[in-house]
Enzyme design. Structure first.
Site, PDB file in Angstrom:
ATOM      1  N   HIS A 101       0.860  -1.185   0.000  1.00 30.10           N
ATOM      2  CA  HIS A 101       0.000   0.000   0.000  1.00 30.10           C
ATOM      3  C   HIS A 101       0.899   1.238   0.000  1.00 30.10           C
ATOM      4  O   HIS A 101       2.013   1.194   0.524  1.00 30.10           O
ATOM      5  CB  HIS A 101      -0.833  -0.058   1.285  1.00 30.10           C
ATOM      6  CG  HIS A 101      -1.948   0.940   1.374  1.00 30.10           C
ATOM      7  ND1 HIS A 101      -1.738   2.252   1.713  1.00 30.10           N
ATOM      8  CD2 HIS A 101      -3.280   0.807   1.195  1.00 30.10           C
ATOM      9  CE1 HIS A 101      -2.905   2.892   1.745  1.00 30.10           C
ATOM     10  NE2 HIS A 101      -3.859   2.043   1.426  1.00 30.10           N
ATOM     11  N   ASP A 104       2.632  -4.528   8.137  1.00 36.70           N
ATOM     12  CA  ASP A 104       1.385  -3.772   7.967  1.00 36.70           C
ATOM     13  C   ASP A 104       0.239  -4.771   8.121  1.00 36.70           C
ATOM     14  O   ASP A 104      -0.022  -5.575   7.221  1.00 36.70           O
ATOM     15  CB  ASP A 104       1.381  -3.118   6.582  1.00 36.70           C
ATOM     16  CG  ASP A 104       0.024  -2.522   6.216  1.00 36.70           C
ATOM     17  OD1 ASP A 104      -0.917  -2.611   7.032  1.00 36.70           O
ATOM     18  OD2 ASP A 104      -0.094  -1.985   5.101  1.00 36.70           O
ATOM     19  N   GLN A 153      -5.064  -5.502   6.968  1.00 36.31           N
ATOM     20  CA  GLN A 153      -6.040  -6.465   6.462  1.00 36.31           C
ATOM     21  C   GLN A 153      -5.943  -7.796   7.199  1.00 36.31           C
ATOM     22  O   GLN A 153      -6.781  -8.677   6.988  1.00 36.31           O
ATOM     23  CB  GLN A 153      -5.847  -6.695   4.952  1.00 36.31           C
ATOM     24  CG  GLN A 153      -5.951  -5.437   4.116  1.00 36.31           C
ATOM     25  CD  GLN A 153      -7.333  -4.807   4.172  1.00 36.31           C
ATOM     26  OE1 GLN A 153      -8.311  -5.426   4.583  1.00 36.31           O
ATOM     27  NE2 GLN A 153      -7.424  -3.558   3.769  1.00 36.31           N
ATOM     28  N   LYS A 210     -10.882  -0.691  10.096  1.00 38.57           N
ATOM     29  CA  LYS A 210     -11.030  -1.895   9.272  1.00 38.57           C
ATOM     30  C   LYS A 210     -11.372  -3.108  10.138  1.00 38.57           C
ATOM     31  O   LYS A 210     -11.726  -4.159   9.637  1.00 38.57           O
ATOM     32  CB  LYS A 210      -9.739  -2.157   8.494  1.00 38.57           C
ATOM     33  CG  LYS A 210      -9.418  -1.073   7.467  1.00 38.57           C
ATOM     34  CD  LYS A 210      -8.193  -1.446   6.675  1.00 38.57           C
ATOM     35  CE  LYS A 210      -7.542  -0.258   6.004  1.00 38.57           C
ATOM     36  NZ  LYS A 210      -8.274   0.268   4.859  1.00 38.57           N
ATOM     37  N   CYS A 224      -4.776   2.495  -3.672  1.00 37.96           N
ATOM     38  CA  CYS A 224      -3.546   3.039  -3.096  1.00 37.96           C
ATOM     39  C   CYS A 224      -2.363   2.102  -3.321  1.00 37.96           C
ATOM     40  O   CYS A 224      -1.469   1.995  -2.472  1.00 37.96           O
ATOM     41  CB  CYS A 224      -3.705   3.340  -1.598  1.00 37.96           C
ATOM     42  SG  CYS A 224      -4.922   4.606  -1.285  1.00 37.96           S
TER      43      CYS A 224
END
Lengths: 401, 143
Positions: free
Chosen positions: A119, A196, A199, A222, A359
Site C-alpha cells: 500500500h 502492515d 487487512q 477496518k 492506493c
C-alpha cells in the site's frame, strides 16, 4: 450457489449500517460497525466522558482506567505487553512514526526492503526517509499468482538491510505473507521486520511473538472499530530506544525552558489528549470479533471469497487476480470495461465494491491494469451477497456486450 | 437498441433534448446506460498529447481530461475519460457547453439538467467523482 456457511452469517443484524438489500463488499476499505461498538462510543462520549491521566476527580480516574484497559485489550489481542502498544490515528500514522523516529538513526547506504504489493502507506514514508537520509529502498517481487515471493525477498537481504516492511495480507489480492519465515531471515542479517497488519487484524489471529516481527501496525476502522484510531506495536527494547516524535502534553516528564525530559513509552509517543473514545471503541470491536472468533471469521470469509472466484471465473471476460488461497479479498477486471464502470453498474444493483488502484499504483502496473474492481468480505456478508455480485457483473457484461 | 452517435454531429442543446427524449422513451436503465456509453463512444477523440496532468480533472477511480480553448467569447472543449459511462456523461455535458458563449454557461443549470435525467440518483458515485469536478472547472472557465 448454496454452499454451507458457518453461523457467522447471522451477525448481519448487529450492524445498523447495513440497509436491507445492500451488498456491502468494501470492508477492506472500511468495515461497518456493530451495535456494540456504537454503544461503547455513545457511552464513552456520554455518561463516561472525561479526560484521561490528568483529572483529579473520580470520573477522570474511571476514564483513565477504561482507556488503559483498552490498551491492555489491544495488547492481549496481538499477544503483546500493554506498554508496547502506542495508540495512533491509524496504520499510516504508525508507519510514519517508525520512519521518523526509529528511521532517523539510519545512515546513507542503509537499505529498507519492501514488496511490490505494498500500500502507498508502506511505500511513501520510506521514500520520504530515503530523501532525508540517503538510504536505499529495495522492492521484492511477487510470485506468478501475486503473493510476495518470499524466497526472492530473502535473497535480496543484505548486511546493509536495516528493515523489512511488508503487508501481512494484501489489501488488493488477499494474499497472505509468511511473516515468521521473513522475520527469521531478516533477523539473520540484523534487520528488523515491520508488518502492515491492516487487512490481517480483522481476520487472522495475530500473535506478534509467534510471528517474530518487531513492529506491527493496524487501523481500528477496518477491524469494525472507529476511524481515527490505530495501533503501533513495537518490541519493548526497540520502542524504549526510539526518540520522541511529536512534542506536547502527555509525552513529557518535566519541561523547563532549558529543556525537557520525556515520559517512558508508550506515552512518549502520544502527545496531546489522545483519542480516548476511539481507543474504547476499538477495544469494544476487539471484544466483538473475539466473541465470534477470528478463526470462524476467517473461514467464513475464505468461503465467500472462494464462491466469488468460482462465480466470476464462469464469466468469460473476467480476469481474476491473486492466489486461489486468499483471505476474504477478491480483485478482478473485465476485458474492455473500466473498473469504474463496473462499480457504477454494481452500485445500481445495490452492490458496493471498490474500483480503483487501491492506493497500490505500483502493483497495478505489475498486474498490467490501471485499476481493478475489488470485492472484500466481512463477518456480516453471506452467500446472497456473492450472488448479487455475480449477477451484477453479468449485468455489466450485458450492458457493455 | 438505440444508437445515438448522430446526436453528436452537432454539439448543441437541441441534441441534449434528443437525449432527454430518448431517455424518456426508454423504460429500462440498462438501455439508458447504453445510450450514455454510445454517446461517449461518439465523442470526437481527444489527442493523447492533450491528456496531461494539467488537463486532468481530479477523480479517484476514473480519469477525466478537459482541454478548453477560446475563440472570442466562444468556448471549445476537447475532453475524454477512461471509463465509458463517465465518458458518456462528459459527452452529455459537452452538448450543453460546446461552442457556447462563456456568458451562457451556467454550471448550476448543467447540474439541474443532468439531475432531471435521473442521473444523480442513478449514477450516485459521479456526485463525488470526476464529473462534478469537470462541471466545476467549466464553470470557472466560463466565469
Amino acid at each position: 450457489m448454496t454452499a454451507p456457511l458457518n453461523p457467522a452469517h447471522s451477525h448481519r443484524a448487529n450492524f445498523p449500517g447495513l440497509a436491507d438489500n445492500w451488498a456491502y463488499l468494501d470492508s477492506a476499505a472500511t468495515a461497518q460497525k456493530p451495535q456494540a461498538v456504537i454503544d461503547a462510543i455513545a457511552k464513552g462520549y456520554g455518561p463516561d466522558y472525561a479526560t484521561v491521566h490528568r483529572g483529579v476527580y473520580a470520573r477522570s480516574a474511571t476514564m483513565t482506567e477504561r482507556f488503559e484497559a483498552a490498551r491492555a485489550t489491544v495488547a492481549r489481542f496481538i499477544g503483546a505487553r500493554p506498554d508496547e502498544v502506542v495508540f495512533v490515528r491509524g496504520a499510516t500514522e504508525g508507519i510514519n512514526l517508525v520512519a521518523q523516529t526509529w528511521g532517523s538513526s539510519l545512515k546513507p547506504g542503509d537499505r529498507i526492503l519492501i514488496s511490490a504489493l505494498e500500500h502507498h502507506s508502506n511505500i511513501v514514508p520510506w521514500q520520504l526517509l530515503r530523501d532525508r537520509t540517503g538510504i536505499e529502498v529495495d522492492v521484492a517481487p511477487l510470485t506468478a499468482d501475486h503473493r510476495i515471493d518470499e524466497a526472492a525477498l530473502i535473497a535480496m537481504l543484505t548486511p546493509r538491510t536495516k528493515l523489512v516492511a511488508i503487508a501481512h495480507v494484501s489489501n488488493v489480492l488477499g494474499s497472505i505473507a509468511d511473516i515468521a519465515k521473513v522475520a527469521d531471515a531478516a533477523h539473520a542479517v540484523g534487520a528488523l521486520l515491520l508488518v502492515d497488519g491492516c487487512q490481517a487484524a480483522p481476520r487472522l489471529s495475530v500473535d506478534v511473538a509467534a510471528l517474530g516481527c518487531d513492529f506491527y501496525v493496524f487501523s481500528g476502522h477496518k477491524l469494525y472499530g472507529p476511524t481515527g484510531i490505530g495501533v503501533l506495536w513495537a518490541r519493548a527494547e526497540i520502542l524504549n530506544t526510539m526518540p520522541p516524535w511529536q512534542g506536547g502534553g502527555a509525552m513529557i516528564e518535566t519541561v523547563t525552558f532549558a529543556g525537557s525530559t520525556y515520559a517512558p513509552a508508550p506515552q512518549r509517543f502520544e502527545a496531546g489528549t489522545p483519542h480516548i473514545v476511539g481507543a474504547i471503541g476499538l477495544a469494544a470491536a476487539i471484544d466483538y470479533v473475539e466473541g465470534i472468533g477470528l478463526g470462524a471469521i476467517d473461514a467464513h470469509e475464505r468461503q465467500l471469497a472462494a464462491l466469488a472466484r468460482e462465480g466470476l471465473r464462469r464469466i468469460n471476460s473476467v480476469r481474476l487476480f491473486g492466489p486461489e488461497e486468499s483471505a476474504g479479498i477478491v480483485s478482478f477486471a473485465l476485458d474492455g470495461v473500466h473498473p469504474h464502470d463496473i462499480g457504477t453498474i454494481l452500485d445500481e444493483s445495490g452492490v458496493a465494491i471498490r474500483a480503483g488502484h487501491h492506493c497500490c499504483q505500483p502493483l497495478m502496473g505489475l498486474l498490467g491494469v490501471p485499476a481493478t474492481a475489488r470485492a472484500s468480505f466481512a463477518v456480516y456478508n453471506d452467500a446472497s451477497d456473492v450472488e448479487r455480485l455475480i449477477d451484477g457483473v453479468k449485468r455489466v457484461t450485458r450492458i457493455f456486450g | 437498441m438505440p444508437r445515438v452517435p448522430h446526436l453528436l454531429r452537432a454539439m448543441t442543446p437541441d441534441n441534449f433534448e434528443d437525449v432527454e427524449a430518448e431517455f424518456e422513451a426508454l423504460d429500462d436503465w440498462d438501455d439508458r446506460y447504453r445510450v450514455l456509453i454510445d454517446l461517449g463512444r461518439a465523442l470526437p477523440p481527444m489527442p493523447e498529447a492533450l491528456k496531461t496532468d494539467a488537463t486532468k480533472v481530479r477523480g479517484c477511480a476514473s480519469q477525466v481530461w478537459l482541454y478548453p480553448t477560446r475563440d472570442g467569447e466562444r468556448l471549445h472543449f476537447a475532453a475524454d475519460s477512461d471509463a465509458a459511462i463517465v465518458k458518456g456523461l462528459v459527452a452529455l455535458v459537452l452538448l450543453l457547453v460546446q461552442e457556447r458563449a462563456a456568458a451562457d454557461i451556467d454550471p448550476a443549470a448543467i447540474r439541474a439538467r443532468l439531475d432531471a435525467l435521473g442521473l444523480s440518483k442513478h449514477l450516485s458515485s459521479n456526485r463525488t467523482q470526476g464529473l462534478a469536478s469537470m462541471i466545476a472547472r467549466i464553470g470557472e472557465l466560463a466565469a
